[in-house]
Design an enzyme around this catalytic site. Structure first.
Site, mmCIF file in Angstrom:
data_model
loop_
_atom_site.group_PDB
_atom_site.id
_atom_site.type_symbol
_atom_site.label_atom_id
_atom_site.label_comp_id
_atom_site.label_asym_id
_atom_site.label_seq_id
_atom_site.Cartn_x
_atom_site.Cartn_y
_atom_site.Cartn_z
ATOM 1 N N ASP A 87 0.867 -1.174 0.000
ATOM 2 C CA ASP A 87 0.000 0.000 0.000
ATOM 3 C C ASP A 87 0.904 1.223 0.000
ATOM 4 O OD1 ASP A 87 -2.793 1.301 0.667
ATOM 5 O OD2 ASP A 87 -1.387 2.153 2.108
ATOM 6 N N HIS A 145 -9.391 4.073 -12.607
ATOM 7 C CA HIS A 145 -10.274 3.415 -11.649
ATOM 8 C C HIS A 145 -11.353 2.590 -12.338
ATOM 9 C CE1 HIS A 145 -8.340 6.608 -9.300
ATOM 10 N NE2 HIS A 145 -8.490 5.789 -8.280
#
Length: 764
Positions: free
Chosen positions: A499, A704
């Site tokens: 992350d 996205h």
């Protein structure tokens, strides 16, 4: 009697059941019926868990398979024309609006996303125009109220308020130039009246209507609209609890107190100073006050003594029957339960409280205030007192070296050695990039193989050396692909990173990490925010090893990739005992060391991402200046130590920058990359208004969504952009990192991007 309330609950499932089900449905591996069943199981678990913890007012209707604002648009028929008439089911239309669709002859992009106020949650922006035909296609809130009732749980339905919904929307392309979404209020109110009257007929005693716009400055301009709307709604609705959160009401309380509502919720975690003014304004009215005394945004255990003192003040002014104790906001922004964490120390576990634990906290506080004689309540009160004392003792310790280094920061540490015009010439010779240089934002697809290797390392099934060899091969694959497709400024792809915040936190002192503390960011994208518990420093280099290796296998320039201090702060659960400014300064100094080490290792371009800098902006304009001063300064502190030859980059996404553009300029990054593709290029008008002297990479396609943009589509975006941004200042790149995408779509999309760049070099 004082009641307890939770404003909303995480919709992901204790073990991410919703993510798994939704993604299986998208992949064609799960039917719509089984997806709905998986969602129903999660809702049932949430409702029963809250009831078991003694919560009086349990929320329903706020669950979503993607986003609650998108749910509202779909239910109210606020569906843009491009999604209509495609032969899709209602569920597939819903998902197409959220993430786009490119399958079975259908090719539509997703709707725009924005950050939900000052959180890291993204909502899907409603597209509205004079032609929007509001009607209630289905009453989702009613269905979930009945669903809970069938299992013996009486809930308080949650509805996004009409004015907040409209103000959060945007004018669709077909709208007239002067169209304002709020003008649709008379058209949308009949739909709200239908929804609320159906809830009342079904037996709902009260309804939570969220109007978070009331904590913004613009709320003051909407007093007449609020008076009109709630005069229409109140007669047909269950008792309305007007709900605000994330900030203070300020003068808006003056017209709110006159509205025909049964209750008002305020956030006392984020804005404790508003209590006195609010109590004075509603004292002579019948309005019940709901006090947000348990944080819905952070994971620290509530201090019962502080919460009880707030409530006692309200009880003294209004009486116990007019006071509710509640979470400050929905618990959407917190992990589900601390019970899932097996590796935290006993000391660490004692500091924290996740969603289910917070539900128990509000129930305990309400019981204490109601005079409960239950020994369990007394024991919980005493245990909380001991826990808070131990945490305060831990917080009193500090790292003297870190604190002294912060104290030694001088003004010259914020500035580059030369102005941009000078640096640009030096960097042009050093990097030798073509016109319209192409690059990416940093990450490449995190494949199943990468995740498996990381998991095996964590379980001890492979050695560190074996893992390193695996990562080297992944980096080589990414670098060779970039060379083959023709990108100019390369990245190493970040295969070693779990992350963009957690990875850095794991290598810094002062952080604690969880196993299963997932929080929804958007759609099926969940994150595990690290927790800052003490002073932060960098013991050793964090990224130099992998960036250096990537540079060693390519003759093209390589970008080093870092997350910025403000983003690491905002995307972590921060400390609540010291100012955010101090935490950001400590992070900036650690990153400054990393930047200088990357430069020494031969990395000539270094990107320090700050996608959260706009997100962290206070919701009231009067609070902006202080924040922007330290936020910009800490970014500059992390980047300004390099020589003129090193090109600094930063990335921003899904934010409105028009109102803080001078601060973006003050960052003085050599290159900034910004989300453009889903915002109808509206940021271009900001650049036209203010101008921008440094280089910029407008994101030319939306990462996205799995949809692949065509070369022609990207060229059209470039033509629009070039009408405002000078060609000698322009980079070409995607909107954001490619971590969540698959290789097939990544390869095709980047090939089209590079082809569009070739067109620009030949024609612009």
């Amino acid at each position: 009697m004082v009641l307890s309330s939770v404003l909303g609950f995480p919709r992901i499932g204790a073990n991410r059941e919703v993510k798994k089900a939704v993604e299986a449905y998208w992949a064609g591996k799960l039917s719509a019926e089984d997806l709905i069943k998986a969602a129903a199981d999660v809702k049932k678990s949430s409702w029963t868990s809250l009831k078991e913890r003694g919560v009086d007012l349990i929320p329903s209707g706020e669950f979503s398979l993607y986003d609650h604002v998108l749910d509202h648009s779909a239910a109210f028929n606020a569906i843009p024309k491009r999604y209509q008439g495609l032969g899709l089911s209602a569920l597939d239309v819903f998902f197409a609006m959220g993430r786009g669709r490119q399958a079975d002859g259908v090719d539509v992009p997703a709707c725009e996303m924005k950050k939900w106020f000052d959180s890291n949650y993204h909502f899907v922006v409603p597209e509205l125009s004079e032609e929007t035909d509001f009607k209630l296609l289905y009453n989702k809130v009613l269905a979930e109220y009945k669903e809970a009732k069938e299992i013996g749980v009486v809930t308080r339905p949650v509805v996004l308020g009409p004015i907040s919904y409209l103000v959060l929307g945007k004018a669709a392309k077909e709208a007239s130039p002067d169209f304002q979404p709020i003008s649709l209020l008379p058209k949308i109110l009949p739909v709200y009246k239908q929804l609320l009257s159906e809830l009342k007929a079904a037996g709902a005693e009260s309804v939570q209507i969220d109007e978070p716009i009331l904590v913004l400055d613009k709320g003051a301009e909407l007093d007449k609209q609020y008076a009109f709307a709630y005069a229409e709604l109140a007669p047909v609705s269950p008792k309305i609890i007007l709900t605000t959160y994330f900030n203070r009401l300020d003068s808006n309380i003056n017209f709110i107190a006159k509205l025909p509502v049964a209750g008002l919720h305020i956030d006392l975690v984020r804005a404790p100073q508003q209590l006195g003014e609010v109590l004075a304004a509603i004292k002579s009215t019948p309005i019940v006050i709901s006090l947000g005394v348990v944080s819905g945004r952070n994971i620290w255990k509530a201090d019962f003594a502080v919460a009880i003192k707030f409530a006692q003040t309200a009880i003294a002014a209004l009486g116990a029957d007019r006071v509710i104790v509640a979470t400050s906001s929905s618990l959407l922004h917190t992990p589900v339960t601390l019970a899932s964490e097996k590796k935290l120390t006993q000391q660490q576990r004692d500091w924290f409280s996740f969603a289910l634990e917070k539900a128990a906290e509000v129930a305990t506080i309400a019981a204490v205030l109601s005079g409960s004689q239950d020994p369990k309540v007394s024991a919980a009160l005493e245990a909380n007192k001991v826990s808070i004392a131990k945490r305060r003792e831990f917080e009193s310790t500090s790292d003297d070296a870190v604190r002294k280094r912060v104290a030694a920061i001088t003004p010259d540490m914020y500035d580059r050695k030369s102005p941009f015009a000078v640096r640009k010439e030096v960097q042009a010779k050093h990097l030798n990039l073509p016109r319209f240089p192409t690059t990416t934002i940093g990450s490449f697809p995190q494949t199943k193989e990468i995740r498996t290797a990381r998991a095996k390392l964590g379980k001890g099934e492979i050695s560190e050396a074996e893992y390193d060899e695996f990562i080297k091969k992944e980096i080589e694959l990414v670098v060779k692909f970039q060379e083959k497709v023709g990108l100019d400024l390369l990245v190493h792809g970040e295969p070693e990173r779990n992350d963009m915040v957690q990875y850095f936190g794991e290598q810094l002192t002062g952080f604690v990490f969880t196993q299963n503390a997932w929080v929804q960011s958007y759609g099926s994208r969940y994150v595990r925010p690290p927790i800052i518990v003490s002073d932060v420093s960098r013991p050793t280099p964090m990224t130099v090893k992998w960036s250096s290796y990537a540079q060693s296998v390519s003759s093209k320039p390589m970008k080093g990739m870092l997350s910025g201090p403000v983003t690491i702060l905002n995307w972590s659960f921060p400390r609540d005992d010291v100012p955010r400014k101090l935490q950001s300064q400590q992070l900036a100094l650690a990153l400054r060391d990393e930047v200088l080490d990357l430069e020494k290792a031969g990395i000539s371009a270094i990107q320090v991402d700050e996608p959260a800098i706009r997100e962290g902006l206070p919701l009231r304009r009067s609070d902006w200046d202080e924040y922007l001063q330290w936020a910009v300064d800490t970014f500059k502190l992390s980047t300004a130590g390099v020589t003129d030859a090193t090109q600094t980059h930063s990335h921003f996404c899904y934010s409105d920058f028009g109102d803080i553009f001078p601060s973006i300029q003050r960052l003085d990054a050599d290159v900034i990359s910004i989300e453009f593709s889903k915002s109808d290029m509206k940021l271009l008008h900001t650049f036209k208004q203010y101008g921008y002297s440094n280089q910029i990479g407008p994101g030319v396609y939306d990462i996205h969504s799995p949809r692949i943009p065509s070369e022609a589509e990207i060229i059209e975006r470039l033509k629009t952009t070039l009408a405002i941004i000078p060609d000698h200042l322009m980079f070409i790149n995607p909107d954001c990192g490619l971590k969540t995408r698959g290789w097939k779509e990544t390869e095709a999309s980047l090939a089209n991007l590079v082809a569009a760049a070739r067109w620009a070099r030949a024609n612009a």
